[in-house]
Every structure is written in structure tokens, then in C-alpha cells.
Enzyme design. Structure first.
Site, PDB file in Angstrom:
ATOM      1  N   SER A 157     -34.948 -35.625 -40.132  1.00 60.17           N
ATOM      2  CA  SER A 157     -35.240 -35.185 -41.801  1.00 60.17           C
ATOM      3  C   SER A 157     -34.024 -35.927 -42.283  1.00 60.17           C
ATOM      4  CB  SER A 157     -34.705 -33.882 -42.087  1.00 60.17           C
ATOM      5  OG  SER A 157     -35.516 -32.966 -40.574  1.00 60.17           O
ATOM      6  N   GLU A 171     -32.000 -24.645 -37.852  1.00 62.12           N
ATOM      7  CA  GLU A 171     -32.341 -26.155 -36.608  1.00 62.12           C
ATOM      8  C   GLU A 171     -31.494 -26.966 -36.893  1.00 62.12           C
ATOM      9  OE1 GLU A 171     -36.513 -28.799 -36.460  1.00 62.12           O
ATOM     10  OE2 GLU A 171     -34.882 -29.874 -37.836  1.00 62.12           O
ATOM     11  N   HIS A 213     -36.424 -24.002 -53.868  1.00 64.90           N
ATOM     12  CA  HIS A 213     -38.038 -24.969 -53.317  1.00 64.90           C
ATOM     13  C   HIS A 213     -38.725 -24.071 -54.244  1.00 64.90           C
ATOM     14  CE1 HIS A 213     -38.067 -24.788 -49.371  1.00 64.90           C
ATOM     15  NE2 HIS A 213     -38.832 -24.062 -49.860  1.00 64.90           N
ATOM     16  N   HIS A 263     -40.347 -31.701 -50.785  1.00 68.69           N
ATOM     17  CA  HIS A 263     -39.718 -30.346 -50.267  1.00 68.69           C
ATOM     18  C   HIS A 263     -39.461 -30.363 -49.268  1.00 68.69           C
ATOM     19  CE1 HIS A 263     -43.028 -28.070 -49.655  1.00 68.69           C
ATOM     20  NE2 HIS A 263     -42.363 -27.189 -48.910  1.00 68.69           N
ATOM     21  N   PHE A 273     -37.618 -22.224 -40.602  1.00 70.88           N
ATOM     22  CA  PHE A 273     -36.489 -22.053 -39.078  1.00 70.88           C
ATOM     23  C   PHE A 273     -34.991 -22.536 -39.739  1.00 70.88           C
ATOM     24  CE2 PHE A 273     -37.529 -25.790 -41.388  1.00 70.88           C
ATOM     25  CZ  PHE A 273     -36.916 -26.704 -41.640  1.00 70.88           C
TER      26      PHE A 273
HETATM   27  N1  LIG Z   1     -37.153 -29.847 -39.430  1.00 70.11           N
HETATM   28  C1  LIG Z   1     -38.335 -29.614 -39.533  1.00 70.11           C
HETATM   29  N2  LIG Z   1     -38.639 -29.235 -40.711  1.00 70.11           N
HETATM   30  C2  LIG Z   1     -39.930 -28.780 -41.091  1.00 70.11           C
HETATM   31  C3  LIG Z   1     -40.043 -27.655 -40.397  1.00 70.11           C
HETATM   32  N3  LIG Z   1     -41.565 -27.008 -40.099  1.00 70.11           N
HETATM   33  C4  LIG Z   1     -41.334 -26.987 -41.556  1.00 70.11           C
HETATM   34  N4  LIG Z   1     -41.048 -28.439 -41.853  1.00 70.11           N
HETATM   35  C5  LIG Z   1     -40.848 -28.517 -42.853  1.00 70.11           C
HETATM   36  O1  LIG Z   1     -40.694 -28.570 -43.804  1.00 70.11           O
HETATM   37  C6  LIG Z   1     -41.345 -28.314 -45.030  1.00 70.11           C
HETATM   38  C7  LIG Z   1     -41.262 -26.645 -45.270  1.00 70.11           C
HETATM   39  O2  LIG Z   1     -42.482 -26.415 -46.500  1.00 70.11           O
HETATM   40  P1  LIG Z   1     -42.556 -24.821 -46.898  1.00 70.11           P
HETATM   41  O3  LIG Z   1     -44.056 -25.254 -48.121  1.00 70.11           O
HETATM   42  O4  LIG Z   1     -42.646 -24.040 -45.787  1.00 70.11           O
HETATM   43  O5  LIG Z   1     -41.660 -24.800 -47.992  1.00 70.11           O
HETATM   44  C8  LIG Z   1     -42.673 -28.849 -44.174  1.00 70.11           C
HETATM   45  O6  LIG Z   1     -43.071 -29.038 -45.389  1.00 70.11           O
HETATM   46  C9  LIG Z   1     -42.030 -29.595 -43.398  1.00 70.11           C
HETATM   47  O7  LIG Z   1     -42.212 -31.148 -44.026  1.00 70.11           O
HETATM   48  C10 LIG Z   1     -39.365 -27.596 -38.655  1.00 70.11           C
HETATM   49  O8  LIG Z   1     -39.541 -27.008 -37.395  1.00 70.11           O
HETATM   50  N5  LIG Z   1     -38.260 -28.263 -38.280  1.00 70.11           N
HETATM   51 MN   LIG Z   2     -40.540 -22.470 -48.299  1.00 66.71          MN
END
Ligand SMILES: Nc1nc2c(ncn2[C@@H]2O[C@H](COP(=O)(O)O)[C@@H](O)[C@H]2O)c(=O)[nH]1
Ligand SMILES: [Mn+2]
Length: 499
Positions: A395, A252, A356, A413, A250
Site C-alpha cells: 500500500s 490491517e 472515499h 482509493h 478490513f
Molecule cells: N491493503 C489491503 N487493501 C485491500 C484489501 N482488500 C481490498 N483492498 C483495497 O482497498 C480498496 C477498497 O475498495 P472499496 O471499493 O471497497 O472501498 C480496493 O480497491 C483494494 O485495492 C486488503 O485486505 N488489504
Molecule cells: Mn470503501
């Protein structure tokens, strides 16, 4: 009649606990088949912790409690914690058997087997941990060369290996632990946009960022950052450079909801009056190609691992590093594309960019020359880290502090998945319920979501993720929170031209 006070703890969710008192007499303490007293503990766990499938009891050092006599002879002390598991492995630090444990003669077969395994630490106390991810984690601890396995609070099951973990090895590297999205990571930018910007303005402007970057040449953009040595790096994939990709990637826009550490925020120039941009993406098809090439060079398959100091190992590491560099440029070009739609690309300032999903060499005190594999784990030895919750949750910007040995120089992460994609998708209503789809495009925090793929919209819904505040609580020994971020607009994908 003697009695013992114990605290029963749900092994998979350790904030859930209950104090109990057990009466001990010779008949309940016999080691005969019925093990009455242990059955009583299971019954209490079922009633008090609602663990209907309680199966195993662990002591705090990970040893399974199988002999009721330990409750009387002091091997289980008054006020001990007993971890109740429904079949998953022990959640916590399992130290390699210390001599004091060996002397007390309570090593069972399982522990003897673990003598050969790496130490396993799971840093989840408040966060939910899916038992399947512990089973996956335990398996990785038996891989050759493995020294330390660390499950972060965002730990959750992957296809074969868990996500939200770091793995420290001697000599061997494991491409399969890193997976195909080599170099995936998070970048965080301070933009010149005011924090008062209307999310709708962002929604209206964010078009034309799917597919190949048309406004310039992606490969020249790459070499302008990485230098001429990278003229060929990922050149077969330049149509994907600057594209977000699917899954949970994403871009954001966020604002600062709370400046927690005023001084550190001031040092980084972080103020409440700006809007910030988080970019989460990786190496797209390039990383997949690198993994496939490594697999074709490894007769035993990528799961067997390779010696880092071998031809195959060196080739993988070189390609891996290129994929990581490519992924970083990918995030840079995504930020450039997104911000240029808002006429704000020129003065944006990159605050951080971290990988990560990667492996890197590190000298570790007490362990020597090591390879730190991160599969969904942020580095805690490179300064500031952004830990995203979900598009509908806050976040966190954190600064690692204190010793980073126990956590494998790594942090969560993200929040980590609570629901697998397929389960999250089951919440998708019938096509006729377009109001439910529209509702998904705004979050409980009032932010907007740009996602024109309905399946993806539901797979990635905020409810599919764990509670980020519990994750941050679990990371408290290792970080200082410096700011809390609130999403205002999340870009996932549009059904426009895609490469
Ligand atoms: N702020 C946002 N956080 C998000 C979103 N979609 C997922 N997430 C978070 O990112 C990590 C990424 O995980 P990965 O394994 O793909 O690297 C995930 O654990 C979520 O906590 C979003 O749209 N916005
Ligand atoms: Mn990732």
C-alpha cells in the site's frame, strides 16, 4: 506514394502500443464502403495489439476516426496516436468540442451528442480499465447538472455506476452515485507496537472483535467523539458500531518497507521501527437506511438526482453527513477494539482518516459552487492519503501535490477490482482441498490473513485486484509517494458472535 506513421494504442490499456506505417494511395483513401485503409488499421491492431475484437478507432481528442481521407488531408497528422477500442468508449480526456475541432468539421453525431455531456477524464494510462466501466462512466456524464466526470486509475464496473470515480455537479446531488456505504473510508494509525512483532502474535490475539462492542457502550463512545448533538445519530445501528463488516473491509497491520520522502515522514513521525494499522470500513446498515429513505422521498428514484437546495436534498445531505460522521467513529472504535487486544490502544496516534464514498460542496475555480461526489475516490484536498493495494500487495502513503483540477480533487482509493467477485470465487477449490484454503491465509508477501469465511477468502484474494504499482504510476502527476507499506496481518472476519 505517400505514407503515414501512426502509433496504435490499446484504448483500454494504454501502455500497450505499436508503431505502424501505412501506404496511402487514392484507392485506399476512397470513402467508399469498404474503407480499405481503416480495415488495414484494424488488421494491424489485431495482429500487433492482439485486439481480436477491434471495432472503433479514436483520435487523441476522443473523436472517432471514420473517414479515411483524414489520413491524407492533415486532420490526422504524422506520428498521431490512434486509440483502438473493442467497443468501449474513449479512455482519456474528452474536452467539450473546442472551436478548432468544430472548424475542422469532423464532428460526428456522437460528438454532437457529447456537446451536452460533461467532460470525461480517465486517468488510467498504465492501469487496466474494464471497458464496461467506461460505458458506465459515459452514462453518468449525461446526468443533469454534471460538469466533470473523472475515472481514477482504479476505475472498475459497479452495479450501475462505476467505482473509482468522482463526479462534479452543479445544483444536483446523486445519492445513487454514492451508494449505500456512505462515509466508507480509510483510517491510518501509528501504533506503539514494534515493527518486529510476529504476525502470529496478532493472529492469536485478534478474537472477540465481531459483533457488538461489549466492553463499553457504543453510543457513548460515539458522543464522546462527536458531541451531544449526535446522541441519536445512527442509534438504531449501535450494535454495528465498531464492526468491520464484510466485502473488502478490513483492519490491517502494516510496516514501512520504504521511507520514500524522509522529511515528510519525519514531519508525521513515521519511522520504520513501528507497526501501523489501516482500517477500512464504512457506515454499515446506517448508510443503507439513509439511501433507502432518500429513495422513498424521490418520486423519480435516486438515479434522477435531487436539487441540493430542496427539502429532500437538504434532508439527504443532513443524514449523509451523519452517516459519514458515524463511519468515521466506526473506524475509530474498530481501531480501539483491535489495538486493545494487543494492549496497544492507549498510545496509538491517528495519522489520517478520509472518506472515499461521499458528496461535499466545494467552490471550484472556473466552475463556481459545485458538489463533488466521490464513489471510491480519495480526496486530494485534505492532506495525506493512504492508497491500499490488496492484502497481498503493498500500500502507499502519498501526499497530493500540484494542481488538482484535472483529477477532480480526488485520487484512486485503492487498486480497484480486476475480477468481479463471482469470477474470483470460481478459483475456489473443492472443499476437500483444504491445503488451498490454508495457502490463501498467507500471502506472497508472507503476511497472515484472518478470514474464516472461505467464499470471502477467495473473493478478496490479491489476484482479484489490479496492479497497485500501475495505479501509483498513473497518479504521479498529482501526488508524491512518501512511504511504501507492507502488510503483516489482515483481519477480515472470524466466525464468532456477529451482529
Ligand atoms: N491493503 C489491503 N487493501 C485491500 C484489501 N482488500 C481490498 N483492498 C483495497 O482497498 C480498496 C477498497 O475498495 P472499496 O471499493 O471497497 O472501498 C480496493 O480497491 C483494494 O485495492 C486488503 O485486505 N488489504
Ligand atoms: Mn470503501
Amino acid at each position: 506514394m505517400p505514407s503515414i506513421r501512426l502509433t496504435l494504442v490499446n484504448n483500454a490499456k494504454q501502455t500497450q502500443r505499436s508503431g505502424v506505417i501505412l501506404k496511402l494511395d487514392d484507392s485506399t483513401l476512397s470513402d467508399s464502403v469498404d474503407n480499405t485503409i481503416l480495415q488495414e488499421i484494424f488488421t494491424l491492431a489485431k495482429n500487433k495489439l492482439r485486439l481480436k475484437k477491434a471495432k472503433t478507432l479514436f483520435l487523441t481528442n476522443g473523436v472517432e476516426l471514420t473517414d479515411p481521407r483524414w489520413l491524407l488531408d492533415g486532420r490526422v497528422a504524422q506520428d498521431s496516436l490512434i486509440y483502438v477500442s473493442c467497443g468501449e468508449g474513449f479512455v482519456g480526456t474528452i474536452s467539450k468540442p473546442a472551436s478548432s475541432v468544430a472548424q475542422s468539421n469532423i464532428l460526428d453525431d456522437q460528438m454532437t451528442e457529447r456537446k451536452e455531456s460533461a467532460s470525461i477524464t480517465v486517468l488510467a494510462r498504465s492501469s487496466y480499465v474494464d471497458p464496461e466501466s467506461i460505458i458506465q462512466l459515459n452514462k453518468t456524464a449525461l446526468l443533469p447538472g454534471m460538469q466533470q466526470v473523472i475515472g481514477q486509475p482504479d476505475l472498475h464496473p459497479g452495479n450501475l455506476y462505476p467505482i473509482g470515480a468522482s463526479f462534479i455537479t452543479h445544483k444536483y446531488i446523486y445519492p445513487a452515485l454514492i451508494g449505500n456505504d456512505i462515509g466508507c473510508g480509510m483510517a491510518f494509525y501509528k501504533t506503539k507496537l514494534s515493527s518486529n512483532i510476529k504476525p502470529q502474535k496478532i493472529v492469536d490475539r485478534l478474537h472477540g472483535i465481531e459483533g457488538r462492542w461489549q466492553e463499553g457502550d457504543p453510543q457513548s463512545f460515539l458522543t464522546s467523539i462527536l458531541g451531544p448533538d449526535h446522541a441519536q445519530t445512527g442509534s438504531a445501528h449501535s450494535d454495528q458500531l465498531g464492526t468491520v463488516g464484510g466485502g473488502n473491509h478490513f483492519a490491517e497491520f502494516v510496516i514501512i518497507e520504504k521511507l520514500v520522502d524522509q522529511d515528510l515522514c519525519a514531519n508525521f513521525g513515521l519511522t520504520e521501527s513501528h507497526t501501523y494499522l489501516i482500517v477500512h470500513s464504512g457506515s454499515r446498515r446506517f448508510g443503507q437506511t439513509v439511501l433507502e429513505e432518500a429513495a422513498s422521498n424521490m418520486p423519480g428514484g435516486t438515479h434522477k438526482g435531487i436539487e441540493a437546495d430542496s427539502d429532500v436534498g437538504r434532508t439527504y445531505l443532513e443524514q449523509h453527513d451523519r452517516a459519514c460522521a458515524w463511519a468515521r467513529v466506526n473506524r475509530e472504535l474498530i481501531a480501539h477494539r483491535v489495538l486493545s487486544k494487543l494492549n496497544s490502544e492507549e498510545s496509538a496516534e491517528k495519522i489520517l482518516d478520509i472518506w472515499h464514498n461521499n458528496v461535499e460542496r466545494k467552490q471550484i475555480e472556473g466552475l463556481g459552487d459545485c458538489w463533488v461526489h466521490r464513489k471510491g475516490a480519495a480526496p486530494s484536498d485534505r492532506g495525506l492519503v493512504v492508497i491500499p493495494g490488496s492484502r497481498g500487495h503493498h500500500s502507499y502513503l502519498v501526499m497530493p501535490q500540484g494542481s488538482q483540477n484535472l483529477n477532480g480533487f480526488s485520487l484512486a482509493h485503492g487498486a480497484g477490482r480486476l475480477l468481479p467477485r463471482a469470477k474470483a470465487l470460481q478459483k475456489r477449490p473443492q472443499a476437500s482441498k483444504s491445503s488451498a484454503i490454508t495457502a490463501m491465509q498467507t500471502t506472497d508477501l508472507g503476511s497472515s490473513v484472518i478470514c474464516e469465511d472461505t467464499n470471502l477468502l477467495f473473493e478478496e484474494q490479491p489476484a482479484a485486484y489490479k496492479d497497485i504499482s500501475a495505479v501509483i504510476t498513473d497518479l504521479e502527476p498529482f501526488v508524491k509517494v512518501i512511504a511504501i507499506l507492507r502488510p503483516i496481518c489482515t483481519y477480515k472476519m472470524r466466525k464468532e458472535e456477529r451482529s
